[in-house]
Scaffold this motif. Structure first.
Motif, PDB file in Angstrom:
ATOM      1  N   MET A 194     -31.896  95.420  50.895  1.00 38.29           N
ATOM      2  CA  MET A 194     -31.499  94.112  51.413  1.00 38.29           C
ATOM      3  C   MET A 194     -30.227  94.249  52.245  1.00 38.29           C
ATOM      4  SD  MET A 194     -30.548  90.617  49.283  1.00 38.29           S
ATOM      5  CE  MET A 194     -32.196  89.993  48.997  1.00 38.29           C
ATOM      6  N   ARG A 195     -30.170  93.546  53.342  1.00 34.09           N
ATOM      7  CA  ARG A 195     -28.980  93.538  54.203  1.00 34.09           C
ATOM      8  C   ARG A 195     -28.183  92.276  53.864  1.00 34.09           C
ATOM      9  NH1 ARG A 195     -27.202  95.524  59.415  1.00 34.09           N
ATOM     10  NH2 ARG A 195     -26.267  93.889  60.702  1.00 34.09           N
ATOM     11  N   ILE A 196     -27.021  92.470  53.250  1.00 34.28           N
ATOM     12  CA  ILE A 196     -26.219  91.378  52.724  1.00 34.28           C
ATOM     13  C   ILE A 196     -24.972  91.195  53.580  1.00 34.28           C
ATOM     14  CG2 ILE A 196     -24.911  90.555  50.729  1.00 34.28           C
ATOM     15  CD1 ILE A 196     -26.779  92.540  49.076  1.00 34.28           C
ATOM     16  N   CYS A 197     -24.762  89.985  54.050  1.00 37.43           N
ATOM     17  CA  CYS A 197     -23.538  89.666  54.790  1.00 37.43           C
ATOM     18  C   CYS A 197     -22.546  89.036  53.820  1.00 37.43           C
ATOM     19  CB  CYS A 197     -23.829  88.708  55.943  1.00 37.43           C
ATOM     20  SG  CYS A 197     -22.354  88.296  56.910  1.00 37.43           S
ATOM     21  N   LEU A 198     -21.442  89.739  53.575  1.00 37.53           N
ATOM     22  CA  LEU A 198     -20.374  89.225  52.719  1.00 37.53           C
ATOM     23  C   LEU A 198     -19.329  88.552  53.595  1.00 37.53           C
ATOM     24  CD1 LEU A 198     -19.904  92.306  50.365  1.00 37.53           C
ATOM     25  CD2 LEU A 198     -20.987  90.140  49.764  1.00 37.53           C
ATOM     26  N   ILE A 199     -19.016  87.301  53.291  1.00 37.63           N
ATOM     27  CA  ILE A 199     -18.038  86.565  54.086  1.00 37.63           C
ATOM     28  C   ILE A 199     -16.762  86.447  53.270  1.00 37.63           C
ATOM     29  CG2 ILE A 199     -17.534  84.433  55.319  1.00 37.63           C
ATOM     30  CD1 ILE A 199     -21.118  85.182  54.497  1.00 37.63           C
ATOM     31  N   LEU A 200     -15.668  87.002  53.811  1.00 42.50           N
ATOM     32  CA  LEU A 200     -14.398  87.093  53.089  1.00 42.50           C
ATOM     33  C   LEU A 200     -13.283  86.469  53.912  1.00 42.50           C
ATOM     34  CD1 LEU A 200     -15.361  90.669  52.572  1.00 42.50           C
ATOM     35  CD2 LEU A 200     -14.625  89.444  50.556  1.00 42.50           C
ATOM     36  N   GLU A 201     -12.327  85.877  53.229  1.00 46.39           N
ATOM     37  CA  GLU A 201     -11.203  85.235  53.922  1.00 46.39           C
ATOM     38  C   GLU A 201      -9.883  85.700  53.331  1.00 46.39           C
ATOM     39  OE1 GLU A 201      -9.263  80.775  54.389  1.00 46.39           O
ATOM     40  OE2 GLU A 201     -11.423  80.937  54.065  1.00 46.39           O
ATOM     41  N   GLY A 202      -9.064  86.338  54.165  1.00 50.89           N
ATOM     42  CA  GLY A 202      -7.700  86.668  53.770  1.00 50.89           C
ATOM     43  C   GLY A 202      -7.552  87.704  52.673  1.00 50.89           C
ATOM     44  N   CYS A 203      -8.533  88.579  52.505  1.00 53.34           N
ATOM     45  CA  CYS A 203      -8.403  89.596  51.452  1.00 53.34           C
ATOM     46  C   CYS A 203      -8.956  90.931  51.945  1.00 53.34           C
ATOM     47  CB  CYS A 203      -9.073  89.120  50.165  1.00 53.34           C
ATOM     48  SG  CYS A 203     -10.806  88.628  50.329  1.00 53.34           S
ATOM     49  N   TYR A 204     -10.012  91.423  51.336  1.00 55.24           N
ATOM     50  CA  TYR A 204     -10.637  92.689  51.686  1.00 55.24           C
ATOM     51  C   TYR A 204     -11.152  92.646  53.126  1.00 55.24           C
ATOM     52  CZ  TYR A 204     -13.726  96.755  50.929  1.00 55.24           C
ATOM     53  OH  TYR A 204     -14.346  97.983  50.982  1.00 55.24           O
ATOM     54  N   PRO A 205     -10.986  93.698  53.913  1.00 58.12           N
ATOM     55  CA  PRO A 205     -10.370  94.988  53.575  1.00 58.12           C
ATOM     56  C   PRO A 205      -8.938  95.117  54.078  1.00 58.12           C
ATOM     57  CG  PRO A 205     -11.678  95.220  55.565  1.00 58.12           C
ATOM     58  CD  PRO A 205     -11.729  93.756  55.206  1.00 58.12           C
ATOM     59  N   TYR A 206      -8.228  93.976  54.297  1.00 56.69           N
ATOM     60  CA  TYR A 206      -6.900  94.014  54.907  1.00 56.69           C
ATOM     61  C   TYR A 206      -5.768  94.206  53.910  1.00 56.69           C
ATOM     62  CZ  TYR A 206      -9.416  91.994  58.866  1.00 56.69           C
ATOM     63  OH  TYR A 206     -10.307  91.769  59.884  1.00 56.69           O
ATOM     64  N   ILE A 207      -5.925  93.685  52.692  1.00 53.76           N
ATOM     65  CA  ILE A 207      -4.828  93.746  51.724  1.00 53.76           C
ATOM     66  C   ILE A 207      -5.349  94.185  50.362  1.00 53.76           C
ATOM     67  CG2 ILE A 207      -3.472  91.954  52.886  1.00 53.76           C
ATOM     68  CD1 ILE A 207      -4.390  90.011  50.659  1.00 53.76           C
ATOM     69  N   PHE A 208      -4.452  94.768  49.572  1.00 52.89           N
ATOM     70  CA  PHE A 208      -4.769  95.087  48.193  1.00 52.89           C
ATOM     71  C   PHE A 208      -4.603  93.831  47.344  1.00 52.89           C
ATOM     72  CE2 PHE A 208      -3.245  99.193  49.920  1.00 52.89           C
ATOM     73  CZ  PHE A 208      -4.374  99.969  49.648  1.00 52.89           C
ATOM     74  N   GLY A 209      -5.288  93.795  46.232  1.00 52.29           N
ATOM     75  CA  GLY A 209      -5.197  92.644  45.335  1.00 52.29           C
ATOM     76  C   GLY A 209      -6.432  92.576  44.460  1.00 52.29           C
ATOM     77  N   GLY A 210      -6.456  91.587  43.563  1.00 49.00           N
ATOM     78  CA  GLY A 210      -7.541  91.484  42.602  1.00 49.00           C
ATOM     79  C   GLY A 210      -8.910  91.320  43.237  1.00 49.00           C
ATOM     80  N   VAL A 211      -9.031  90.368  44.175  1.00 43.61           N
ATOM     81  CA  VAL A 211     -10.330  90.127  44.817  1.00 43.61           C
ATOM     82  C   VAL A 211     -10.744  91.343  45.651  1.00 43.61           C
ATOM     83  CG1 VAL A 211     -11.606  88.674  46.450  1.00 43.61           C
ATOM     84  CG2 VAL A 211     -10.031  87.625  44.822  1.00 43.61           C
ATOM     85  N   SER A 212      -9.775  91.945  46.344  1.00 36.07           N
ATOM     86  CA  SER A 212     -10.082  93.118  47.172  1.00 36.07           C
ATOM     87  C   SER A 212     -10.550  94.289  46.310  1.00 36.07           C
ATOM     88  CB  SER A 212      -8.853  93.525  47.986  1.00 36.07           C
ATOM     89  OG  SER A 212      -8.515  92.535  48.926  1.00 36.07           O
ATOM     90  N   THR A 213      -9.861  94.514  45.187  1.00 34.43           N
ATOM     91  CA  THR A 213     -10.263  95.584  44.269  1.00 34.43           C
ATOM     92  C   THR A 213     -11.676  95.344  43.769  1.00 34.43           C
ATOM     93  OG1 THR A 213      -7.978  95.922  43.567  1.00 34.43           O
ATOM     94  CG2 THR A 213      -9.686  96.728  42.093  1.00 34.43           C
ATOM     95  N   TRP A 214     -11.943  94.105  43.375  1.00 35.92           N
ATOM     96  CA  TRP A 214     -13.282  93.736  42.890  1.00 35.92           C
ATOM     97  C   TRP A 214     -14.330  93.966  43.971  1.00 35.92           C
ATOM     98  CZ3 TRP A 214     -16.707  90.068  44.739  1.00 35.92           C
ATOM     99  CH2 TRP A 214     -17.782  89.736  43.920  1.00 35.92           C
ATOM    100  N   MET A 215     -14.030  93.552  45.205  1.00 42.13           N
ATOM    101  CA  MET A 215     -14.996  93.667  46.299  1.00 42.13           C
ATOM    102  C   MET A 215     -15.313  95.120  46.606  1.00 42.13           C
ATOM    103  SD  MET A 215     -16.377  91.244  48.387  1.00 42.13           S
ATOM    104  CE  MET A 215     -17.831  91.909  47.590  1.00 42.13           C
ATOM    105  N   HIS A 216     -14.299  95.965  46.623  1.00 44.85           N
ATOM    106  CA  HIS A 216     -14.497  97.387  46.924  1.00 44.85           C
ATOM    107  C   HIS A 216     -15.373  98.041  45.855  1.00 44.85           C
ATOM    108  CE1 HIS A 216     -13.532 101.003  49.136  1.00 44.85           C
ATOM    109  NE2 HIS A 216     -13.157 101.612  48.023  1.00 44.85           N
ATOM    110  N   GLN A 217     -15.083  97.725  44.613  1.00 42.35           N
ATOM    111  CA  GLN A 217     -15.876  98.260  43.505  1.00 42.35           C
ATOM    112  C   GLN A 217     -17.314  97.763  43.579  1.00 42.35           C
ATOM    113  OE1 GLN A 217     -14.565  98.284  39.078  1.00 42.35           O
ATOM    114  NE2 GLN A 217     -15.839  96.463  39.229  1.00 42.35           N
TER     115      GLN A 217
END
Length: 474
Positions: free
Chosen positions: A1-24
């Protein structure tokens, strides 16, 4: 499946909880192909990723809100608006329930220039009618500039190029939710929403405190973000959040309960559970795994630690994390100097696994949270926590109805420095109590918050989309 993830103000620009979760998350879902559609504040950050993107991320589409300010009008607007179009634009200005299909058609398909519209006679006519009913005693110039600044990013985003995908999965409401709905509209695909915190409520708290918003228009700005949450709550096929109370909030805000799911955060338990406990050396070391940002309320943490240090000598506070807000970070450094706190250590970003060995317990003083990964990581390493009563922190510390593992820390109201100092003091006074709470914490994470269980639930979410699409094709 080709999934488009829409993110605002986090991954992949900055470290943080949501970014860590998204990368994992992306790394674990190797069977899927991901397209990132990311919204940033400033175009100067284009391509400045702090993460090495996984191999299954095949495209990144960047959209920057400050680019909207650089849009040039294309001359006089020749489009003649129908009564339905005028009504939808009026509903948009009033932050109610516009017909988004009409707006997508105008600004995406017909490519109406946002700046040409905002300088048009039609815009002035609609705005005048809105002001007469909603703001009869407010200077028209103030309403004019507020409305333009509110509408410009939305009109600009609706004209964005849409990456092609099988499903559009937004990781927040707001502008990200709007783009997910645009993607679903353009390619007739399903939309998913995962909220880590309740984005609209977070924006509401910010606007109430904000000095840049005129008091007369705070209600309007708050309604604006509620309107943006409403579009994706209504259009999403499934909506997930991290804990039950967050789901109740989503339902209260208009999301259909039947489409809601609770999917708890999950961490790499094995990576953290074998970290040895710190040996008793006469010091109590407190860790804060936190980004330097106002929403984390590090100033209250520092004041509370100052109160603690007047009661206890052998205590140290380790503030671990990168800087999100340079100005706020400097204010925190200056505050430590003003209070003559010698035992506060700003470490910057560190390897949590290695640094956790130095800590006895951790603290989180955020004004707003969802289900903080830093608390789960601390728990996995058998370190209890002191937290503010935000998001599901109380549930993490005390457990839910099905959970009999016991107390894993102390929870106090946000911005309550005396309460935080008292809670830290209680944690400091007994090593045996800390160890007992740490054991409770680790058992809770092992039972309920492992990444394997989380990833499996999201796989099932995508399977539901595939099955629904399959039924529609029959």
């Amino acid at each position: 499946m080709r999934i488009c993830l829409i993110l605002e103000g986090c991954y992949p620009y900055i470290f943080g909880g949501v970014s860590t979760w998204m990368h994992q998350y992306i790394n674990e879902m190797k069977e899927h192909e991901f397209v990132l559609w990311v919204i940033g504040a400033n175009a100067k950050d284009k391509g400045k990723f702090v993460y090495e993107l996984p191999a299954n991320v095949t495209e990144v589409h960047e959209v920057f809100l400050d680019d909207a300010l650089r849009v040039k009008e294309s001359g006089k607007m020749h489009h003649v608006f129908t009564a339905e179009e005028v009504e939808s634009l009026k509903e948009l200005m009033l932050c109610k329930r516009p017909d988004w299909e009409i707006l997508f058609r105008l600004y995406h398909e017909q490519k109406i220039n946002p700046m040409s519209f905002l300088k048009s006679e039609e815009f002035l006519n609609i705005l005048t009618k809105c002001c007469l009913t909603e703001y009869p005693y407010t200077p028209f110039a103030d309403a004019f500039h507020t409305m333009r600044s509110m509408l410009l990013p939305v009109l600009y985003l609706m004209g964005s190029e849409v990456p092609k995908a099988d499903v559009y999965h937004a990781i927040c409401t707001g502008y990200g939710g709007l783009l997910a709905c645009l993607g679903g509209y353009v390619y007739k695909k399903r939309v998913l929403l995962t909220e880590h915190g309740i984005y609209t409520r977070e924006r509401e708290e910010e606007i109430i405190r904000a000095k840049w918003v005129q008091p007369a228009f705070k209600k309007q700005w708050i309604a604006f973000f509620y309107m943006l949450s409403d579009i994706i709550y209504k259009r999403a096929f499934l909506v997930s959040c991290l804990f039950t109370n967050a789901m109740h909030t989503q339902v209260q805000m208009g999301c259909d309960k039947d489409k809601c799911r609770v999917i708890e955060n999950g961490i790499n338990y094995d990576r953290l559970s074998s970290i040895p406990l710190k040996e008793d050396d006469g010091w109590v070391d407190i860790g804060a795994i936190v980004r330097m940002a106002p929403i984390k309320d590090i100033k209250t943490m520092i004041y509370a630690f100052y109160e603690l240090s007047t009661r206890r000598e052998n205590v140290r506070l380790h503030i671990m994390g990168g800087v999100d807000d340079e100005e706020y970070a400097k204010e925190c450094y200056d505050l430590v100097e003003q209070l003559h706190l010698e035992n506060v250590i700003f470490t910057g970003r560190v390897d949590i696994v290695t640094y956790m060995e130095k800590l006895d317990f951790t603290i989180l003083t955020s004004i707003s949270e969802g289900q903080p990964l830093s608390v789960l990581e601390s728990f996995a390493a058998r370190r209890p926590c002191v937290t503010t009563d935000v998001g599901c922190c109380r549930e993490l510390l005390a457990g839910n109805e099905e959970d009999s593992f016991g107390i894993a820390g102390y929870c106090v109201p946000p911005m309550y420095r005396e309460g935080l100092a008292q809670a830290m003091d209680r944690m400091c006074e007994s090593r045996s109590r800390r160890l007992r709470m740490g054991e409770n914490a680790q058992r809770r994470v092992e039972a309920y918050y492992r990444k394997e269980g989380m990833v499996e639930k999201y796989r099932k979410l995508y399977q539901e989309v595939e099955e629904a699409d399959g039924r529609n094709r029959i």
